[in-house]
Design an enzyme around this catalytic site. Structure first.
Site, PDB file in Angstrom:
ATOM      1  N   SER A  56      39.764  53.065  71.614  1.00 24.42           N
ATOM      2  CA  SER A  56      38.608  53.321  72.479  1.00 24.42           C
ATOM      3  C   SER A  56      38.588  52.261  73.575  1.00 24.42           C
ATOM      4  CB  SER A  56      37.329  53.228  71.663  1.00 24.42           C
ATOM      5  OG  SER A  56      37.111  51.861  71.359  1.00 24.42           O
ATOM      6  N   ASP A  93      40.899  56.880  73.745  1.00 28.17           N
ATOM      7  CA  ASP A  93      39.945  57.831  73.182  1.00 28.17           C
ATOM      8  C   ASP A  93      38.631  57.734  73.967  1.00 28.17           C
ATOM      9  OD1 ASP A  93      39.144  59.730  71.304  1.00 28.17           O
ATOM     10  OD2 ASP A  93      38.330  58.227  69.931  1.00 28.17           O
ATOM     11  N   HIS A  94      38.133  58.848  74.420  1.00 26.57           N
ATOM     12  CA  HIS A  94      36.867  58.892  75.151  1.00 26.57           C
ATOM     13  C   HIS A  94      36.787  57.903  76.314  1.00 26.57           C
ATOM     14  CE1 HIS A  94      34.945  61.834  72.610  1.00 26.57           C
ATOM     15  NE2 HIS A  94      35.418  61.188  71.564  1.00 26.57           N
ATOM     16  N   GLU A 145      37.465  67.355  77.794  1.00 28.93           N
ATOM     17  CA  GLU A 145      36.561  67.939  76.787  1.00 28.93           C
ATOM     18  C   GLU A 145      35.588  68.897  77.449  1.00 28.93           C
ATOM     19  OE1 GLU A 145      35.113  65.307  73.756  1.00 28.93           O
ATOM     20  OE2 GLU A 145      33.305  66.505  73.394  1.00 28.93           O
ATOM     21  N   HIS A 191      30.904  63.702  65.599  1.00 26.45           N
ATOM     22  CA  HIS A 191      31.375  62.318  65.458  1.00 26.45           C
ATOM     23  C   HIS A 191      30.534  61.536  64.450  1.00 26.45           C
ATOM     24  CE1 HIS A 191      32.989  62.831  69.715  1.00 26.45           C
ATOM     25  NE2 HIS A 191      34.029  62.476  69.013  1.00 26.45           N
ATOM     26  N   HIS A 227      37.794  66.869  67.637  1.00 25.08           N
ATOM     27  CA  HIS A 227      37.253  65.537  67.352  1.00 25.08           C
ATOM     28  C   HIS A 227      36.330  65.654  66.151  1.00 25.08           C
ATOM     29  CE1 HIS A 227      38.024  63.098  71.163  1.00 25.08           C
ATOM     30  NE2 HIS A 227      38.676  64.236  71.340  1.00 25.08           N
ATOM     31  N   GLY A 228      35.881  64.501  65.648  1.00 25.19           N
ATOM     32  CA  GLY A 228      34.820  64.501  64.640  1.00 25.19           C
ATOM     33  C   GLY A 228      35.172  65.215  63.359  1.00 25.19           C
ATOM     34  N   ALA A 229      36.408  65.011  62.862  1.00 31.45           N
ATOM     35  CA  ALA A 229      36.872  65.814  61.721  1.00 31.45           C
ATOM     36  C   ALA A 229      36.930  65.029  60.405  1.00 31.45           C
ATOM     37  CB  ALA A 229      38.233  66.412  62.043  1.00 31.45           C
ATOM     38  N   ASN A 270      41.224  64.331  65.363  1.00 30.47           N
ATOM     39  CA  ASN A 270      40.824  62.917  65.415  1.00 30.47           C
ATOM     40  C   ASN A 270      40.067  62.492  64.162  1.00 30.47           C
ATOM     41  OD1 ASN A 270      41.645  63.154  68.061  1.00 30.47           O
ATOM     42  ND2 ASN A 270      39.849  62.129  68.908  1.00 30.47           N
TER      43      ASN A 270
HETATM   44  P1  13P Z   1      35.066  61.115  63.071  1.00 27.03           P
HETATM   45  O1  13P Z   1      33.872  60.271  63.389  1.00 27.03           O
HETATM   46  O2  13P Z   1      34.688  62.379  62.393  1.00 27.03           O
HETATM   47  O3  13P Z   1      36.099  60.356  62.326  1.00 27.03           O
HETATM   48  O4  13P Z   1      35.717  61.548  64.469  1.00 27.03           O
HETATM   49  C1  13P Z   1      36.365  60.580  65.251  1.00 27.03           C
HETATM   50  C2  13P Z   1      36.707  61.058  66.596  1.00 27.03           C
HETATM   51  O5  13P Z   1      36.622  62.223  66.922  1.00 27.03           O
HETATM   52  C3  13P Z   1      37.204  60.052  67.550  1.00 27.03           C
HETATM   53  O6  13P Z   1      37.322  60.533  68.842  1.00 27.03           O
END
Ligand code: 13P
Length: 324
Positions: A56, A93-94, A145, A191, A227-229, A270
């Site tokens: 990040s 990332d982001h 995104e 996330h 993301h957010g997996a 991610n």
């Molecule tokens: P998590 O918070 O689910 O691990 O996702 C992380 C993410 O998408 C980082 O960009």
């Protein structure tokens, strides 16, 4: 300043093509410590899996560019010294601004994300297009995104409070206008610890595969990113709470849903939170059991082993291990 190939990395273009053709997702792991980095490398070397290292904008504030470069190079050197051919990308990332993306490209990242998802469509297109034009001149691939994920990321960088599913009808125009190389879409993942809510009967809702299918029909072969997996294993939430922490028990994304998305054509998944909470839970437990400890190695070495196990398992979930 480095060129990304000096750090032993590749961009994501070939990685995604192979992943799409073979029906797996490339694991993308955030790291915030040397133990976590080593745990990731231990796992990808054992499984001979491609990997995307997620840094990040905060990570280079924490480590500094020189240190980050040396850490990444130590990983790619390990691969080369063992005569292995494992692709590694260092990915921003982001990235939230054009300036952050320029910084990352100048530093030697092989791939970047520009996250304009909170902007109106037109402004997201304009910001992404400008970033792509710049990054492509340096051989760096760009993830964008469309649609908003809820939850907060490391340091609160990504703090959207509402989830807005991606509108499949906008994807084709977005990809064509911006020239981006991959696209993160919102189909129900979140996330951080703000994950999904169980249905009244206790079952967990499914990701919106209908949106994924619709997107893939409109842009066949185009790399889609989730993301957010993270899964948020209850054993680590319980461990944190048993040893002095206080976090809410939440439902993460069930692993079989991630596997299904990878098989359907998602090229990158991610994972940050699962790495963080497992290492933190282990650290709390070890410190509670060793109250006289004066050296952080009492937990760092054990965390590396635990993290390796976590990442080995993630590689299986995504199906990215080398198949002879
Ligand atoms: P998590 O918070 O689910 O691990 O996702 C992380 C993410 O998408 C980082 O960009």
């Amino acid at each position: 300043m480095y060129h990304y190939s000096e750090l032993g990395q590749v961009n994501t273009r070939e990685m995604f093509k192979k992943a799409y053709d073979e029906g797996y997702a490339v694991p993308a792991f955030n790291f915030v410590s040397i133990e976590q980095f080593n745990g990731i490398m231990d796992a990808v070397i054992e499984k001979r899996s491609p990997v995307i290292l997620l840094a990040s904008p905060n990570l280079h504030k924490q480590l500094g560019y020189e240190m980050l470069a040396r850490i990444v190079q130590s990983g790619t050197d390990r691969i080369r010294n063992q005569g292995l051919d494992i692709p590694v990308a260092l990915h921003l990332d982001h990235g939230m601004t054009f300036a952050q993306c320029v910084d990352a490209v100048e530093f030697g990242f092989s791939s970047i994300m520009i996250d304009g998802s909170a902007l109106p469509f037109k402004d997201n297109v304009a910001l992404t297009k400008k970033t792509v034009e710049y990054a492509h001149r340096h051989g760096v691939t760009v993830e964008a995104e469309l649609g908003v994920l809820s939850g907060a990321e490391e340091g609160g960088d990504v703090g959207h409070h509402e989830s807005l599913y991606t509108d499949p009808g906008m994807v084709e125009e977005f990809a064509k206008e911006t020239g981006c190389d991959s696209l993160a879409i919102s189909i129900g993942t979140c996330h951080g610890l703000v994950k999904i809510k169980a249905n009244p009967d206790g079952t967990l809702p499914e990701l919106r595969y209908d949106i994924l299918e619709d997107v893939m029909r409109r842009v066949p072969g185009f790399p889609i990113v989730l993301h957010g997996a993270s899964t948020i294993e209850p054993r680590f939430v319980d461990m944190i709470n048993a040893y002095g922490g206080h976090i809410e028990a939440v439902a993460g994304i069930p692993e079989e849903q991630v596997t299904k998305a990878a098989r359907m054509g998602v090229c990158k998944v991610n994972i940050a939170t699962d790495g963080w909470i497992s290492a933190l839970a282990n650290t709390r437990k070890i410190l509670a059991e060793n109250p006289g400890a004066i050296d952080s190695r009492v937990f760092t070495l054990k965390n590396r082993g635990l993290l390796k196990e976590i990442y080995l398992h993630k590689i299986d979930v995504m199906g990215s291990a080398y198949k002879a």
